[in-house]
Design an enzyme around this catalytic site. Structure first.
Site, PDB file in Angstrom:
ATOM      1  N   ALA A 191       5.107   1.154  -1.856  1.00 35.21           N
ATOM      2  CA  ALA A 191       4.970   2.446  -2.519  1.00 35.21           C
ATOM      3  C   ALA A 191       6.667   2.625  -2.876  1.00 35.21           C
ATOM      4  O   ALA A 191       7.471   2.453  -2.015  1.00 35.21           O
ATOM      5  CB  ALA A 191       4.419   3.455  -1.595  1.00 35.21           C
ATOM      6  N   ASP A 192       6.978   3.516  -3.891  1.00 35.54           N
ATOM      7  CA  ASP A 192       8.174   4.098  -4.145  1.00 35.54           C
ATOM      8  C   ASP A 192       8.149   5.312  -4.817  1.00 35.54           C
ATOM      9  O   ASP A 192       7.373   5.571  -5.650  1.00 35.54           O
ATOM     10  CB  ASP A 192       8.982   3.069  -5.113  1.00 35.54           C
ATOM     11  CG  ASP A 192      10.537   3.261  -5.053  1.00 35.54           C
ATOM     12  OD1 ASP A 192      11.221   3.170  -4.077  1.00 35.54           O
ATOM     13  OD2 ASP A 192      11.159   3.848  -6.140  1.00 35.54           O
ATOM     14  N   THR A 193       8.988   6.087  -4.470  1.00 38.41           N
ATOM     15  CA  THR A 193       9.043   7.831  -5.066  1.00 38.41           C
ATOM     16  C   THR A 193      10.382   7.859  -5.776  1.00 38.41           C
ATOM     17  O   THR A 193      11.388   7.517  -5.087  1.00 38.41           O
ATOM     18  CB  THR A 193       8.721   8.655  -4.155  1.00 38.41           C
ATOM     19  OG1 THR A 193       7.570   8.426  -3.572  1.00 38.41           O
ATOM     20  CG2 THR A 193       8.620  10.105  -4.663  1.00 38.41           C
TER      21      THR A 193
END
EC number: 3.6.1.9
Length: 194
Positions: free
Chosen positions: A68-70
């Site tokens: 995941a990456d935000t």
């Protein structure tokens, strides 16, 4: 079911994934995120999530790896994690009274080089108008220093927010609906394990 591995060191992602009731282990990824800076936000978070999952999956067998990456984007400006309290204060002053967008990319890779799935979530967050004293007090808590956009909506940063449109869990760092949908593609029945 294959072993589930979270390719992240984020305590928030760990806590959110645990809510699904699935057993998992943690193996943080090590990738060069700078090579994706040229991509627009949605494409960037998807590419980074996939790269993180692939990096961990390459060293495993019979595992599903979740990456995941935000990113936080306001008026075309990407706001990552602040590198100092002063940088956090500048970010918060910039976000004050504005609406920004939080993008989180989520990817699942069947280790070591199997099928892949990737998607993203997008949430609009509107900040209250913040006074310099409020910004200073929040920065002094230390909470903003390890978070994209310099705030944690799940903590005292909730006091900065006037409203959100979209998935709250996306803002925290892991959109659970998208995670559940991706895992279902790989045969993981989250509902059967609740």
């Amino acid at each position: 079911m294959s072993k589930l591995v979270l390719a992240s060191a984020s305590p928030r992602r760990r806590e959110l994934l645990a809510r699904l009731g699935l057993p998992f282990t943690i193996q943080p990824s090590r990738i060069d995120e700078s090579v994706y800076r040229h991509l627009p936000p949605a494409a960037r978070v998807e590419a980074l999530a996939l790269a993180k999952a692939r990096a961990v999956a390459a060293g495993l067998t019979d595992a599903l790896v979740l990456g995941a990456d935000t990113l936080v984007v306001c008026e075309g400006r990407v706001l990552g994690k602040p590198d100092s309290p002063a940088a956090a204060a500048r970010m918060l002053a910039f976000l004050s009274g504005r609406t920004h967008t939080v993008y989180t990319g989520v990817a699942v890779v069947q280790a070591p080089r199997g099928p892949e799935g990737v998607t993203h979530a997008r949430t609009a967050v509107t900040f209250r108008h913040l006074t310099p004293d409020q910004i200073e007090a929040y920065v002094a808590t230390g909470e903003p220093l390890d978070k994209a956009g310099a705030y944690g909506i799940q903590g005292r940063g909730a006091l900065l927010v006037a409203g959100i449109e979209g998935d709250y869990f996306n803002v925290v760092g892991l959109p659970l609906v998208q995670v559940e949908e991706l895992l279902a593609i790989f045969g993981v029945d989250v509902w059967g394990r609740v």
